[in-house]
Design an enzyme around this catalytic site. Structure first.
Site, PDB file in Angstrom:
ATOM      1  N   VAL A  87      12.127  -1.517   7.470  1.00  0.00           N
ATOM      2  CA  VAL A  87      12.083   0.236   6.645  1.00  0.00           C
ATOM      3  C   VAL A  87      13.237   0.908   7.001  1.00  0.00           C
ATOM      4  CG1 VAL A  87      10.601   2.274   7.036  1.00  0.00           C
ATOM      5  CG2 VAL A  87       9.061   0.405   6.779  1.00  0.00           C
ATOM      6  N   GLU A 117       7.485  -4.885   0.575  1.00  0.00           N
ATOM      7  CA  GLU A 117       8.408  -5.664   0.410  1.00  0.00           C
ATOM      8  C   GLU A 117       8.686  -6.443  -1.043  1.00  0.00           C
ATOM      9  OE1 GLU A 117       8.633  -8.375   3.861  1.00  0.00           O
ATOM     10  OE2 GLU A 117       6.577  -6.150   4.478  1.00  0.00           O
ATOM     11  N   PHE A 120      -2.973  -3.537  -8.504  1.00  0.00           N
ATOM     12  CA  PHE A 120      -4.656  -4.551  -6.946  1.00  0.00           C
ATOM     13  C   PHE A 120      -5.438  -4.089  -7.850  1.00  0.00           C
ATOM     14  CE2 PHE A 120      -0.430  -2.239  -5.317  1.00  0.00           C
ATOM     15  CZ  PHE A 120      -0.718  -2.439  -4.367  1.00  0.00           C
ATOM     16  N   CYS A 157       1.567  -4.530   6.983  1.00  0.00           N
ATOM     17  CA  CYS A 157       0.686  -3.077   5.951  1.00  0.00           C
ATOM     18  C   CYS A 157      -0.697  -3.036   6.231  1.00  0.00           C
ATOM     19  CB  CYS A 157       1.707  -2.736   5.273  1.00  0.00           C
ATOM     20  SG  CYS A 157       3.881  -1.720   5.604  1.00  0.00           S
TER      21      CYS A 157
END
Length: 438
Positions: free
Chosen positions: A11, A158, A252, A263
């Site tokens: 990050v 990512e 998703f 995460c």
């Protein structure tokens, strides 16, 4: 603007390089000397598409610098982004010791107004703990000076982090003062996406609420996939039809072997723990986590049902990273599936475009586990090919060549990257997730 970023992890480095790319002067504070030397040389210690090129460009332009000394960072800028790690404790809560250290040491060093911005994913009301820590150490020094604490959570994926930073869906900023609002408003003035200003607690909560909801969508479609297999339906078509509903969306809803990474697993457990600490029962999220946990064993059971006993069988593995376009294997499904396959007595030959070095650190080559030079080397004389990560090069593989190299032309696709009909027309046995497996 001048910006200090504390922490050169995933990050922190992405944040720093992208802010520099947008024309700001950025100093990155990183405790690990070897990492600083690597970054000064223009090399990124992890794989993220486009990030290293931007780092080299901004080093050349003199917009980004690196140091191991927090004192240099505190002196450099009044705007300090906290991007340190918040790993998971055994009870599911977040370890905030690194965040506390930044707050404490900054308070010891500051001699003028500072705005400390949480970028790391932290539990709700962490801003209060940062504020209290700074106040205590200023008091010890006999100092009375203004400072602010704000929340600006990251929503980086990512594999597409640079794009996500530069062209976000939204920017969330939690502030308590007009001064801090104006500073962050100026920083993000050229972004065209919605910028949502809230109080810090709401901002902190938004990150966990977002990630937990996305994890819930994945577990939901995986549960539907299990039902599809039982009744002979196709989860891909179910998901496609669902996705056209604007209230649901298409993202998703891809069935497979579950989510991983740094995460979702951490954030969903932290959110459950946060809720429990406040007396709120997040039983829904507990079940979401259970569904995901079961995916690894279910996949291995599917492999066993296809090829019978695994003992002594040679299996090719395509994909080790938790998702494509990254070398990150943290909480990857491969870390759960491969030990189960080894326990069954299988011989494994592994290949991943980027993650093999990271995986070798945990699973060195041995008599029952080896690493292939490329994806075709992995399938030589294999009894089955198991796909664990949806890398594009796997989607574009020459399946005729794959068939010729394998002992038995069988594919068990944990990511549904192929059209079952087309694969079967090549004479390959194909078994996907939530599709009719003939």
């Amino acid at each position: 603007m001048r910006i200090t970023v504390v922490g050169a992890g995933y990050v922190g480095l992405t944040t720093a390089v992208c802010f520099a790319h947008l024309g700001n002067e950025v100093m990155v504070v990183e405790k690990v000397q070897k990492k600083v030397e690597l970054l000064k040389d223009g090399r990124v210690p992890f794989y993220e598409p486009g990030l290293e090129d931007l780092l080299v460009e901004n080093l050349r332009k003199g917009r980004i610098s690196f140091t191991t000394q927090l004192s240099e960072g505190v002196e450099f800028s009044d705007l300090i982004f906290i991007c340190v790690g918040t790993p998971q404790n055994p009870d599911g809560s977040a370890d905030l010791s690194q965040v506390e250290e930044v707050a404490k040491e900054t308070a010891k060093l500051m001699n003028s107004y500072k705005l400390l911005v949480e970028k790391s994913t932290v539990p709700v009301n962490t801003h209060k703990l940062i504020k209290r820590t700074v106040e205590r150490y200023l008091k010890i020094r006999g100092k009375s000076m203004e400072f602010d604490v704000a929340s600006n959570p990251e929503f980086l994926r990512e594999g597409s982090a640079v794009q996500d930073f530069l062209y976000p869906d939204r920017i969330v900023i939690g502030v308590e003062s007009q001064r801090s609002r104006e500073i962050l408003q100026e920083l993000y003035k050229d972004f065209t996406c919605p910028i949502i200003f809230t109080d810090p607690a709401t901002s902190e909560l938004i990150k966990h609420a977002s990630n937990s909801f996305l994890a819930m969508k994945i577990s939901y479609i995986n549960m539907v996939a299990d039902l599809c297999e039982k009744v002979g339906a196709d989860v891909r078509l179910v998901a496609e039809a669902m996705g056209y509903d604007k209230r649901i969306g298409r993202e998703f809803l891809r069935a497979g072997i579950g989510w991983g990474g740094s995460c979702f697993p951490k954030d969903i457990k932290a959110f459950i723990r946060m809720a429990e600490d406040q007396g709120v029962d997040f039983s829904l999220l507990k079940e979401v986590d259970k569904i995901n946990t079961r995916r690894a064993q279910q996949f291995v059971d599917k492999v066993k049902s296809v090829i019978w006993s695994l003992r002594g069988k040679s299996l090719a593995i395509w994909g080790l990273s938790f998702k494509p376009n990254t070398d990150d294997i943290r909480e990857a499904p491969s870390l759960k599936i491969i030990p189960l396959l080894l326990k069954e007595g299988a011989f494994l030959k592994l290949y991943d475009p980027k993650a093999m070095d990271n995986f070798k650190a945990l699973y060195p080559p041995g008599k029952d586990l080896t690493y292939a030079e490329d994806m075709y080397d992995a399938v030589k004389d294999a009894s089955a090919l198991l796909i664990l990560t949806e890398w594009r090069e796997f989607e574009e593989a020459d399946l005729k060549k794959v068939k010729e190299l394998m002992e038995l032309p069988i594919i068990v696709d944990g990511r549904n990257i192929y059209d079952p009909k087309k694969v079967r027309e090549l004479g390959i046995e194909y078994y996907g997730i939530g599709v009719l497996n003939l």
